[in-house]
Design a protein around this motif. Structure first.
Motif, mmCIF file in Angstrom:
data_model
loop_
_atom_site.group_PDB
_atom_site.id
_atom_site.type_symbol
_atom_site.label_atom_id
_atom_site.label_comp_id
_atom_site.label_asym_id
_atom_site.label_seq_id
_atom_site.Cartn_x
_atom_site.Cartn_y
_atom_site.Cartn_z
ATOM 1 N N HIS A 83 0.829 -1.203 0.000
ATOM 2 C CA HIS A 83 0.000 0.000 0.000
ATOM 3 C C HIS A 83 0.867 1.258 0.000
ATOM 4 O O HIS A 83 0.524 2.255 -0.657
ATOM 5 C CB HIS A 83 -0.920 0.004 1.225
ATOM 6 N N THR A 84 1.985 1.224 0.734
ATOM 7 C CA THR A 84 2.897 2.377 0.767
ATOM 8 C C THR A 84 3.460 2.650 -0.622
ATOM 9 O O THR A 84 3.519 3.806 -1.071
ATOM 10 C CB THR A 84 4.045 2.124 1.760
ATOM 11 N N LEU A 85 3.877 1.596 -1.310
ATOM 12 C CA LEU A 85 4.398 1.759 -2.672
ATOM 13 C C LEU A 85 3.324 2.299 -3.607
ATOM 14 O O LEU A 85 3.592 3.174 -4.441
ATOM 15 C CB LEU A 85 4.929 0.425 -3.186
ATOM 16 N N SER A 86 2.102 1.804 -3.454
ATOM 17 C CA SER A 86 1.003 2.275 -4.298
ATOM 18 C C SER A 86 0.730 3.759 -4.048
ATOM 19 O O SER A 86 0.516 4.530 -4.999
ATOM 20 C CB SER A 86 -0.267 1.455 -4.025
ATOM 21 N N LEU A 89 3.047 10.433 -6.808
ATOM 22 C CA LEU A 89 4.081 10.909 -7.726
ATOM 23 C C LEU A 89 3.498 11.208 -9.098
ATOM 24 O O LEU A 89 3.820 12.249 -9.707
ATOM 25 C CB LEU A 89 5.195 9.863 -7.840
ATOM 26 N N ALA A 90 2.642 10.327 -9.603
ATOM 27 C CA ALA A 90 2.039 10.551 -10.917
ATOM 28 C C ALA A 90 1.200 11.833 -10.936
ATOM 29 O O ALA A 90 1.264 12.626 -11.878
ATOM 30 C CB ALA A 90 1.182 9.348 -11.301
ATOM 31 N N VAL A 91 0.424 12.035 -9.866
ATOM 32 C CA VAL A 91 -0.408 13.239 -9.781
ATOM 33 C C VAL A 91 0.463 14.491 -9.735
ATOM 34 O O VAL A 91 0.213 15.472 -10.454
ATOM 35 C CB VAL A 91 -1.333 13.166 -8.546
ATOM 36 N N LEU A 92 1.501 14.454 -8.905
ATOM 37 C CA LEU A 92 2.353 15.631 -8.747
ATOM 38 C C LEU A 92 3.138 15.946 -10.011
ATOM 39 O O LEU A 92 3.296 17.124 -10.382
ATOM 40 C CB LEU A 92 3.316 15.430 -7.573
ATOM 41 N N CYS A 124 10.373 14.021 -4.068
ATOM 42 C CA CYS A 124 10.565 14.213 -2.622
ATOM 43 C C CYS A 124 9.224 14.286 -1.895
ATOM 44 O O CYS A 124 9.042 13.683 -0.830
ATOM 45 C CB CYS A 124 11.361 15.489 -2.359
ATOM 46 N N ALA A 125 8.278 15.028 -2.459
ATOM 47 C CA ALA A 125 6.979 15.185 -1.811
ATOM 48 C C ALA A 125 6.210 13.871 -1.797
ATOM 49 O O ALA A 125 5.538 13.541 -0.809
ATOM 50 C CB ALA A 125 6.169 16.266 -2.519
ATOM 51 N N ALA A 126 6.288 13.101 -2.888
ATOM 52 C CA ALA A 126 5.635 11.795 -2.906
ATOM 53 C C ALA A 126 6.250 10.872 -1.855
ATOM 54 O O ALA A 126 5.550 10.092 -1.197
ATOM 55 C CB ALA A 126 5.747 11.175 -4.297
ATOM 56 N N GLY A 127 7.560 10.954 -1.686
ATOM 57 C CA GLY A 127 8.216 10.180 -0.640
ATOM 58 C C GLY A 127 7.746 10.576 0.742
ATOM 59 O O GLY A 127 7.539 9.717 1.612
ATOM 60 N N ALA A 128 7.557 11.879 0.973
ATOM 61 C CA ALA A 128 7.059 12.353 2.268
ATOM 62 C C ALA A 128 5.651 11.833 2.531
ATOM 63 O O ALA A 128 5.323 11.430 3.650
ATOM 64 C CB ALA A 128 7.080 13.881 2.310
ATOM 65 N N ALA A 182 4.324 9.086 1.323
ATOM 66 C CA ALA A 182 4.432 7.652 1.597
ATOM 67 C C ALA A 182 4.941 7.394 3.012
ATOM 68 O O ALA A 182 4.480 6.471 3.694
ATOM 69 C CB ALA A 182 5.358 6.992 0.575
ATOM 70 N N LEU A 183 5.880 8.209 3.477
ATOM 71 C CA LEU A 183 6.376 8.069 4.847
ATOM 72 C C LEU A 183 5.285 8.359 5.869
ATOM 73 O O LEU A 183 5.205 7.695 6.908
ATOM 74 C CB LEU A 183 7.555 9.010 5.072
ATOM 75 N N LEU A 184 4.460 9.360 5.580
ATOM 76 C CA LEU A 184 3.340 9.652 6.470
ATOM 77 C C LEU A 184 2.400 8.459 6.555
ATOM 78 O O LEU A 184 2.006 8.045 7.661
ATOM 79 C CB LEU A 184 2.570 10.881 5.966
ATOM 80 N N PHE A 185 2.058 7.890 5.418
ATOM 81 C CA PHE A 185 1.167 6.726 5.398
ATOM 82 C C PHE A 185 1.763 5.573 6.202
ATOM 83 O O PHE A 185 1.085 4.961 7.035
ATOM 84 C CB PHE A 185 0.916 6.302 3.951
ATOM 85 N N ARG A 186 3.038 5.286 5.989
ATOM 86 C CA ARG A 186 3.681 4.167 6.678
ATOM 87 C C ARG A 186 3.750 4.414 8.181
ATOM 88 O O ARG A 186 3.516 3.502 8.982
ATOM 89 C CB ARG A 186 5.084 3.943 6.118
ATOM 90 N N ALA A 187 4.075 5.655 8.569
ATOM 91 C CA ALA A 187 4.176 5.973 9.995
ATOM 92 C C ALA A 187 2.830 5.829 10.693
ATOM 93 O O ALA A 187 2.745 5.316 11.813
ATOM 94 C CB ALA A 187 4.721 7.388 10.175
ATOM 95 N N LEU A 188 1.761 6.278 10.043
ATOM 96 C CA LEU A 188 0.433 6.170 10.637
ATOM 97 C C LEU A 188 0.014 4.707 10.791
ATOM 98 O O LEU A 188 -0.580 4.329 11.797
ATOM 99 C CB LEU A 188 -0.584 6.923 9.787
ATOM 100 N N CYS A 189 0.348 3.901 9.808
ATOM 101 C CA CYS A 189 0.030 2.467 9.908
ATOM 102 C C CYS A 189 0.828 1.819 11.033
ATOM 103 O O CYS A 189 0.302 1.013 11.805
ATOM 104 C CB CYS A 189 0.340 1.767 8.585
ATOM 105 N N ARG A 190 2.095 2.190 11.149
ATOM 106 C CA ARG A 190 2.955 1.587 12.165
ATOM 107 C C ARG A 190 2.543 1.990 13.569
ATOM 108 O O ARG A 190 2.733 1.234 14.523
ATOM 109 C CB ARG A 190 4.406 1.993 11.910
ATOM 110 N N GLU A 191 1.969 3.196 13.705
ATOM 111 C CA GLU A 191 1.560 3.670 15.024
ATOM 112 C C GLU A 191 0.179 3.164 15.418
ATOM 113 O O GLU A 191 -0.411 3.662 16.371
ATOM 114 C CB GLU A 191 1.580 5.201 15.054
ATOM 115 N N GLY A 192 -0.333 2.198 14.701
ATOM 116 C CA GLY A 192 -1.580 1.558 15.109
ATOM 117 C C GLY A 192 -2.800 1.950 14.309
ATOM 118 O O GLY A 192 -3.899 1.447 14.571
#
Length: 212
Positions: A8-11, A17-20, A86-90, A92-102
């Protein structure tokens, strides 16, 4: 992290990225982009502050300097594309962090979409300015710090988090404020974080903060 969350993070990353990139390709030129493109281009012949004037903190032209040679003649478009990356990476990191935090993938996805549809994010991600790189660095540092909280024997994680947070401030000085707030949080919660981890966080941020 489960395979589903990784997928899901990769998606999320690829979709954002495509949108941006699509927006960046057609967004009108902003009056402020020239100074950032010129700073990277001038890296071919010198360094900021010493050989040419630059009104921002220096990390962005230092990191993006290879583009001055690799994308000569296309530097404006290249910087817009790199900022979108860079923004797409940020995001994705937000999504992953939220999933990891429960959080559930659904709620994390909603929060990420809310970020991506924010005007400030879309602007930062689709112009050739110094907004997207510090966003990525700060988000990476924050995500690493959140993952290390409560784990007493993770000084290297705290040091790397400090390095990333300090690097964000060295790419755009306004990111020094949230970095300082994070430092204050760790000081106020030293018993939970651990004195060695607080020192590691500060030690990680100090070298790159000197660039500011």
């Amino acid at each position: 992290m489960t395979k589903a969350v990784r997928a899901h993070t990769l998606s999320i990353f690829l979709l954002v990225l495509a949108v941006l990139l699509g927006i960046a390709a057609f967004r009108p030129i902003d009056h402020d982009e020239g100074q950032y493109v010129a700073a990277v281009a001038l890296m071919r012949s010198g360094l900021p502050y010493r050989d040419f004037a630059y009104l921002q903190t220096p990390l962005q032209p230092l990191i993006f300097a290879p583009l001055a040679w690799l994308c000569e003649g296309w530097l404006f478009l290249a910087l817009r594309a790199v900022n979108a990356l860079c923004a797409a990476g940020a995001a994705a990191l937000l999504f992953r962090a939220l999933c990891r935090e429960g959080g559930s993938s659904r709620n994390a996805g909603i929060a990420t979409i809310a970020l991506v549809t924010c005007h400030a994010f879309l602007f930062a991600a689709t112009v050739a300015r110094n907004d997207a790189l510090p966003l990525l660095l700060h988000m990476a540092g924050l995500a690493l710090l959140l993952g290390a909280l409560g784990q007493a024997r993770r000084p290297l994680s705290y040091m790397l988090a400090g390095l990333l947070l300090g690097a964000a401030a060295s790419a755009k000085i306004s990111y020094g404020l949230p970095a300082a707030a994070i430092g204050l949080f760790t000081l106020l919660n030293m018993r939970r974080v651990g004195p060695m981890n607080v020192l590691a966080l500060a030690a990680g941020g100090w070298p790159v903060d000197c660039l500011s």
